[in-house]
Motif scaffolding. Sequence first.
Motif: not given
Length: 114
Positions: A2-12
């Motif tokens: 979840k943290k990885s997906l959240k981080r990817q969404l935030t960066l995008s």
Amino acid sequence: MKKSLKRQLTLSHLMLSIFSILLIIILTNYILERQFRDYIINNINNKTIEILNSVKEEYKDGKWDVKSIESIGVSALENGMILKLVDNQGELFGMLIFTIAGNAKIYLTIIQKL
């Protein structure tokens, strides 16, 4: 995960926001520069036409009204233009020139071909 997906969404989203802001800045700058350049060119063209019409009015009976031409020349200099008079063959008839003397006083003279 979840943290990885959240981080990817935030960066995008962050990258998209930065890209959008940069694109808006570049487009705005381009449009403003183009409009300002067009404004300056139109302004110069209008002043040039105005000066030309004024000079045409001062040529009477085959002679120039020197005082009026001098006045037009002063106005042209104030607008950053130098007035140069030529005959139909392109020969120099007169030119408004200025010199700075003393405490930045401007003296204007007309050089005439004899």
